[in-house]
Write a protein that holds these residues in place. Structure first.
Motif, mmCIF file in Angstrom:
data_model
loop_
_atom_site.group_PDB
_atom_site.id
_atom_site.type_symbol
_atom_site.label_atom_id
_atom_site.label_comp_id
_atom_site.label_asym_id
_atom_site.label_seq_id
_atom_site.Cartn_x
_atom_site.Cartn_y
_atom_site.Cartn_z
ATOM 1 N N ASP A 290 -6.198 -1.447 -4.513
ATOM 2 C CA ASP A 290 -5.444 -2.119 -3.458
ATOM 3 C C ASP A 290 -6.107 -3.436 -3.049
ATOM 4 O OD1 ASP A 290 -3.362 -2.340 -1.716
ATOM 5 O OD2 ASP A 290 -3.975 -0.705 -0.385
ATOM 6 N N ASP A 291 -5.302 -4.453 -2.854
ATOM 7 C CA ASP A 291 -5.770 -5.750 -2.329
ATOM 8 C C ASP A 291 -6.816 -6.428 -3.209
ATOM 9 O OD1 ASP A 291 -4.134 -5.975 -0.049
ATOM 10 O OD2 ASP A 291 -5.417 -4.590 1.074
ATOM 11 N N ARG B 130 4.742 -3.832 9.397
ATOM 12 C CA ARG B 130 3.709 -3.172 10.191
ATOM 13 C C ARG B 130 3.908 -3.497 11.673
ATOM 14 N NH1 ARG B 130 -0.307 -4.767 7.644
ATOM 15 N NH2 ARG B 130 -0.527 -3.003 6.255
ATOM 16 N N THR C 171 0.835 -1.196 0.000
ATOM 17 C CA THR C 171 0.000 0.000 0.000
ATOM 18 C C THR C 171 0.878 1.257 0.000
ATOM 19 O OG1 THR C 171 -1.774 -1.161 1.135
ATOM 20 C CG2 THR C 171 -1.806 1.235 1.273
ATOM 21 N N GLU D 278 -5.319 -6.431 8.855
ATOM 22 C CA GLU D 278 -4.207 -6.135 7.954
ATOM 23 C C GLU D 278 -3.191 -7.271 7.977
ATOM 24 O OE1 GLU D 278 -3.731 -3.411 6.059
ATOM 25 O OE2 GLU D 278 -4.567 -1.643 7.051
HETATM 26 MG MG MG Z 1 -2.030 -2.885 2.140
#
Ligand code: MG
Ligand code: ADP
Length: 462
Positions: free
Chosen positions: A234-235, A333, A173, A424
């Motif tokens: 996205d995704d 993350r 992202t 996520e």
């Molecule tokens: Mg992402």
């Protein structure tokens, strides 16, 4: 006396081939040659962290290069310089300010576009943090980064579509939005649209089924997605295998692609492994460039932490950086989450950032396995005899779906992270996470075997 600047330049030229750019640029390049007396060469350094990193990892390489340049053995010494440190800080603040002002001026000079631009940033919900400047390049993402830069520089011309794939929390992202920022900044007249696949699908469903004036809603929907110059989706793994959705994505793709508009797509896996994708869409996605992002190596993880520390004006001892980079391996993350916890905790409580305190903050213990969501997935997968990929995937086979729900439940119970955050990491919608959590909780109330299994698992994880 030989010109120390010249000597240092020659040294830099040698070591820049030997030391990875992720270290060379932030730590070696800013050093200032200070003194050379024939036996000792000193440089000044404005960053405490750099002094530690150089002593630990690059001293030998630089000493070797020095000997080569001056023709004899010379001791290489790095001195921390407070003045330089202050200057650096001031300079970076000033630079930031100047950059802000010049950005603003540039925007204002394209005056009427300024409002439009502000609008764009909020409309297309690009996160201001997700820019190329904030992206640390390592061996794991070099290819995807390079491809993204090319696309950002020449949208619609080179790689179309650009398909970026890789595991959760590895920067997909971020890169995709960085493309958006770059294009908006350099070509404010272009229209950029960032959309999560989930949102695209919801939007479509709303236009199709709600209200009486279907056709005008559908027109609006099409206008929204087909009138852009750059579409960032996205995704895409969340695309549902429904005919209507497929058709709409396909037609949007065709319209934009035929008009030479740029399309960028991300996914947690390559197109051939997305079961809900139709063959024709899959083949379209393979037309352009496929770029994967791998798990970062330890150097890159350290570089990311170093960057976070520098951005937050924090001095973090090298052993803490090394420790964190060792604990958080598979998901940036989570690495960033740990850093933020430490940063917040240490600033609120005014405690020193050292190994001991950091271990407390992240709840680390030598005898206990450290708990990460990825770790929970691994252990649960093993227990139920499925693979971690299965759990992160979307297969609905009962055995897999069950193991997935249990691991989601445990992740929420143990880590207390928010549903969106867990989502996520699992590569799932947060509503799926909530649903799974509640479902397991209900089931546990009436199913003793499940309760027992979960307590065994929690023991294994802790
Ligand atoms: Mg992402
Ligand atoms: P993904 O979309 O692949 O799940 P994200 O792009 O959301 O991952 O990245 C997760 C977090 O990690 C974000 O805060 C992002 O800024 C950060 N991040 C990921 N890769 C990098 C990188 N190479 N350099 C700096 N930050 C990164």
């Amino acid at each position: 006396m030989e010109d120390i600047n010249k000597i240092w330049d020659d040294v830099l030229n040698i070591v820049k081939e030997k030391i990875p750019a992720s270290s060379f640029v932030p730590w070696i390049l800013p050093l200032v040659p200070h003194d050379y007396n024939g036996t000792q060469f000193t440089v000044l350094c404005g960053q405490m962290l750099a002094v530690q990193i150089i002593a630990k990892s690059h001293q030998a390489e630089i000493t070797k290069a020095l000997a080569k340049v001056v023709g004899s053995e010379v001791e290489f010494k790095v001195i921390y310089d407070e003045e330089l440190s202050k200057k650096l800080k001031k300079k970076s603040q000033k630079l930031k300010k100047e950059e802000l002002i010049s950005n603003l001026e540039e925007k204002l000079s394209t005056s009427s576009k300024y409002d439009g631009l502000k609008q764009m940033y909020s409309d297309y919900n690009l996160n201001l943090k997700y820019k190329f400047e904030n992206f640390v390049v390592g061996a794991n993402n070099k290819f995807a980064y390079g491809a993204s830069i090319s696309v950002a520089k020449e949208p619609g011309k080179k790689y179309n579509p650009l398909f970026i794939y890789g595991g959760a929390g590895l920067g997909k992202t971020h890169l995709m939005q960085a493309i958006g920022h770059y294009i908006l900044f350099n070509n404010p007249e272009l229209k950029v649209k960032y959309v999560k696949t989930e949102e695209f699908v919801n939007d479509l469903v709303n236009s199709l089924f709600k209200g009486l004036d279907k056709s005008s809603k559908m027109n609006k929907f099409r206008e929204k997605y087909r009138s852009v110059d750059v579409l960032l989706i996205d995704d895409i793994q969340f695309i549902e295998g429904k005919e209507r959705t497929e058709m709409e994505v396909f037609n949007t793709f065709e319209t934009l692609h035929n008009a030479g508009k740029q399309i960028v797509i991300t996914s947690d896996r390559p197109p051939e492994n997305i079961p809900t994708l139709s063959d024709r869409l899959r083949s379209r996605f393979q037309w352009g460039l496929l770029a994967d992002i791998q798990v970062p190596d330890v150097e890159t993880r350290m570089a990311i932490l170093n960057k976070l520390a520098a951005d937050n004006n924090m001095i973090i001892p090298i052993e803490v950086i090394e420790f964190l980079a060792k604990v958080y391996k598979n998901n940036i993350r989570e690495l960033e989450g740990a850093f933020n916890r430490i940063s917040a905790y240490s600033s609120i409580n005014e405690i020193q950032i050292n190994l001991e305190n950091v271990k407390k903050i992240i709840n680390y213990s030598e005898n206990k396995k450290n708990i990460t969501i990825d770790g929970i997935i691994d252990i649960t997968a093993q227990y139920y005899n499925v693979s971690p990929q299965d759990i992160k995937g979307s297969a609905r086979v009962q055995k897999i779906a069950f193991a997935r729900q249990v691991s989601i439940y445990i992740a929420r119970e143990i880590t207390n992270e928010s549903f969106p955050y867990i989502g996520e990491t699992f590569g799932k919608k947060h509503t799926t996470i909530m649903y799974s959590y509640e479902k397991v909780k209900e089931e546990m109330a009436v199913n003793n075997k499940l309760k027992e299994d979960i307590s065994i698992l929690i023991n294994k994880i802790n």
